[in-house]
Design an enzyme around this catalytic site. Sequence first.
Site, PDB file in Angstrom:
ATOM      1  N   GLU A   1       1.065  -0.667  -0.288  1.00  0.00           N
ATOM      2  CA  GLU A   1       0.117   0.120  -0.149  1.00  0.00           C
ATOM      3  C   GLU A   1       1.038   1.227  -0.083  1.00  0.00           C
ATOM      4  OE1 GLU A   1      -2.680  -0.638   3.532  1.00  0.00           O
ATOM      5  OE2 GLU A   1      -3.730  -2.080   2.488  1.00  0.00           O
TER       6      GLU A   1
ATOM      7  N   HIS B   1      -2.391   2.856   8.597  1.00  0.00           N
ATOM      8  CA  HIS B   1      -3.157   1.653   8.725  1.00  0.00           C
ATOM      9  C   HIS B   1      -2.550   0.501   9.240  1.00  0.00           C
ATOM     10  CE1 HIS B   1      -4.954  -0.897   5.291  1.00  0.00           C
ATOM     11  NE2 HIS B   1      -6.238  -1.150   6.546  1.00  0.00           N
TER      12      HIS B   1
END
Length: 692
Positions: free
Chosen positions: A28, A80
Site C-alpha cells: 500500500e 494503516h
Amino acid sequence: MTPTIYRAPGSKYDKIVSKRLGDSASKEQYIFLYRRHSGITIVSSYVYHDPQNVFEREPYIVKIQSTKTVLSEFVLAGIHVKPLQAIQEITALETVHSDIVSKMKTEEILFLGDMNAECSYAPKKYLNYIPIRTSNKYHWLISDNIDTTVSKGTDCAYDRFILHGDKFLNAIVKDSSKIFEFDKEYRLTNTVALSVSDHYPIELEMKTVTSSAPYIPFTMFTTVCFGSVICSYYSKQCGFLRNLFRNQCQIEQKEVEIVAIESGLQELIHKILFAVEKEYSWFKISRILPSGSFYEGTKIGNLDEFDYMIVLQALSGDDIELHDGCNPWYKRIEIKDENHCFNRYCCRVRYENTAYNYRYHLHTSKYIVSDFWHAVTKFQKSAKLSVEIPQGILTHEENESDKLLFTFTKRTGIPESTSQDKDRCLLVPILRMDIGVDLMMSIEHPCLESVAKCEGFPSDYKELLMKHGCHIVIKSCHIQHFPEPTCYFISFAALELELMKNLDEHHKKCYKILKSLLTGEMNFKGKCMNLSSYVLKTAFLFHVYGSKGCTYSRLDTKCINEVLDYLSSCFYNIRMPCFFARDMNTWGHILEFPVHSWTGWDCYDSRRIAFCFLWVKLWCKIVHVVKIAISAENIPKMDDWYTLHDKCEYMKRTIYYLLEKYTDWDNKDVQRGEMTNEEIKVPLIEQYELSG
C-alpha cells in the site's frame, strides 16, 4: 527527508506519495493530496524506520507549513494498522512520536488513518490501558461512538485522529472532527457507496488567520487509495475470479425466458397440489413460499432447480401444541383435537404400545411424506400436465423420487416434422432441459415470541422473525426415539431468504465463485458432514451479518479468504453454528460420515472412526488448497488457475460418487458412520493430524 511533489499539468491539486509499504505481497501507499495555491508547503517527509518490525506498514510522516491557518507548522503521520495487530501497532505510536520530535523538532503532531481501533480488533478492555489512550497529552478526536464504516452490518470507530500538542488542539475548530457520510450527501444506495469505499472519510477543520470562517486543509479518506493499489497486486487473482464468475456463475437462460419458465412452473405446481388435495383433503396448502438459490439471487448454471416451502393449512393454527424435543430447536407436535384429520399419523394409531402422554403426538414424518408423494404419483399416472410458454413447452414428467420433475423443451424455429420426415435424421437437435422442484411440507410456528427467547437466537433479528415468521418442517430428526414421538426441526428459510436477497452484488459474486469451485449438485435423504451450498451460505451469512460484519475492502479475494478461513475453522472444530440458532450445529448433533466398508469391520471398529476423521481432514485440505491458491504471495500464472479449477471439478465428482454410494442403502461398499459431538474430542483430532 526531501519530499518529492507530484504536480499534474492543469490540475488544481498537488500530492505527496510514500513508497510502497507492507511486509506481505499486498503493498500500500500513503498519499497526501492538497490544493495548489492554498498556502500549504511540504517541508519534509520520511517513512518511519521500524527496527523492531512492529508495523505491517510503517507510518508515513509529513511536515507541513501553512500560511493561512493559526498553526503555521505541524506534522501529519499517516498509518494503516493491521487488524490483527491493532493494539500492538497503536501502542507503538508513542515511539513514533518520539522519533518525529527528534527528527522534525515539533510537538504538534496528528496521527491519522485506518487504525482498526475498536470492536474485535481493539477491544476497549485492552485499548483503554495503553499509554497513548490514557495519557492526557494525546487527544482522540473521533470518539468511540462514531461508526466510520459504510457497511450496515458493522458499527465500529476504526478510523481515528490522535492529536498531540496544545497549540495544535487550540487550532482545531471545536467539534469539527467527524465522518463525511458521502452516501447521504450524494444520495447513493448502500451498494453503490460500498463500491466506492467501505469506510467513510474523517475530517476536521482548522482555524484561519484572517477570517472567522474555518479552513479545512485535510480530509482523510483511508480506503479508496489503498484499494486501487492492492488491486494492481491482485490483478491476476482478480482476472481469474472475474473470468470464473463470467463463465461459471451466471444463469444461462435470458431474463425473459427465466420469468416465463418460473411462471409456467408455478401454474403446474398449483394444479398438482390441487389434485393432491382432492385425493387427500388434509393436504390442503395455505401458502407456497419460495426458497432456495433461485429466489435468493445466487443460482448458477442452468435454471434446473426450484425450491418451495408448502404450508399445511390443517396443522397451522391453534389445533397443535409444540413441546421441546431433542433440544429447543427440535419440536414434538401434539394435536389437541381428537377428531383432527392428522390423527391418522399420531403415535396411538401407528404404535399401540406408545406411552399415554404421547398418544396424540405426530410420529415419524415418513408416513406423511409417503402419503403426499403417493398422491402426486397417482396423479402423474392419470394425467400428463403441460403448459406452453413463448419460448417452449413445460411438461410434468413421472418421477419416483420425492420431488417434482419437469422438462422444458425449447422452441428452435425448426418446422415440426411431418410423416414424410419421420425417417429422417434431424440435423439440429431440439433443446431440452430437466427441471427439478423440491417441495418441503411445513407448519407455521404458532409462537414466535418463544423462538425469539431461545438462547441461541440472535436478538438483533427479532424484528425480522416477527415479519417473516419461521416454520416447523415435516422432516424428522436423526435420533431414534421409539416408542416416543419424533422431533421436527424449526426452519428459518424465510429469514435466510430475506438476508441472502439483500446481500450486495459483491458478496453474491463471492458466494457464487466459491459455490462453483467447491460445491456440487448432490441431493440425498439424510445428512452428511460435507461442504454443501447450505454450509457455504451459512458461512457467508456470518461473514456479512455476523457480529464483526465484513470489514474488508470490496476486493473479492479479501472476502473469499475470510470465508475460507471460517470454513477451515469449522471443519477443524467439527462444528458450524446455524446462523439463527447459534447453539446448534449446522451438521446436526449426530455427525454422519460416509465410511468405506472393508471386510471384517464392525460399526465400532477404531478403523471406522479413523475413516470418519480422514473424511473431515479431506474437507480441511480442500478448503486449505483453494485458500492458498487464491491468496498466493507468488502470483500464479493463468495456467495454474485452470489447473486449480480442474482439481476442484475432480474433487466435486469424487465427492459426488462417494455420497451417491453412501445414500444407496443396497450398496455395501460405503456405509454410514456416526459420532455425537460429545464423542469427538480434540486429542483424537490431533491424533489423526487434522489441521485447518
